[in-house]
Design an enzyme around this catalytic site. Structure first.
Site: not given
Length: 182
Positions: A110, A153-154, A157
């Site tokens: 990341c 993954h994004e 966030h």
């Protein structure tokens, strides 16, 4: 003129907050920042520019990584050498996913985590994302394998989750018989 982005570190509390919905129309500053994110991610994946601008390679960024608490993600996916598909999704949600679980064999990284973190991150092999493009048009994206991992993954966030939160502390690595490694 390329300008390297100021990406916040994992210790920044903004990365642990749930982001707020973005509203339309996007501001000129938001549109400009999205373009800077695309440029940064593209250059970071082209060796010549990665070295020239001292960039860490990455394929995705979310607004919280720039200290902005909004639900906007950008993914730049290399489909052939120096050829990229760009995805900009405003207020993304995962509307469906496969039962099959995969993990990146080398683990995940990341741009906000400036250290190596060992372990496999279980992710859905395929996801369908719904959200909006920069003009507020509804979009639907089907992603598989590496791209599916990037979207998950994004989107994490945007929900205050970092990839290493998914690593099993008691069993950080899986065998091929337990999970498909890509």
């Amino acid at each position: 003129m390329f300008k390297k982005l100021d990406i916040v570190d994992e210790k920044n509390p903004v990365l642990r907050k749930t982001s707020e919905e973005a509203t339309f129309p996007l501001s000129n500053d938001e549109k400009k920042l999205i373009q800077q994110m695309i440029d940064h991610l593209t250059y970071s994946q082209i060796e010549e520019y990665e070295k020239k601008y001292d960039l860490r390679p990455g394929m995705g960024l979310a607004f919280p990584q720039l200290g902005i608490n909004k639900r906007i993600i950008v993914i730049v996916h290399e489909i052939a050498e120096n050829t990229f598909d760009n995805y900009v999704v405003i207020n993304p949600t995962i509307v469906s996913h496969s039962e099959e679980i995969i993990a990146a064999e080398a683990g995940e990284g990341c741009l906000s985590v400036n250290r190596d973190v060992d372990g496999h991150v279980p992710r859905f092999a395929r996801v369908t994302i719904e959200g909006y493009d920069e003009d507020g048009n509804k979009i639907r994206i089907r992603a598989r394998e590496e791209l599916s991992i990037a979207f998950q993954h994004e989107i994490d966030h945007l929900n205050g989750i970092l990839f290493f939160d998914h690593i099993n502390k008691n069993k950080p690595f899986y065998g091929e018989d337990e999970i498909r490694l890509i």
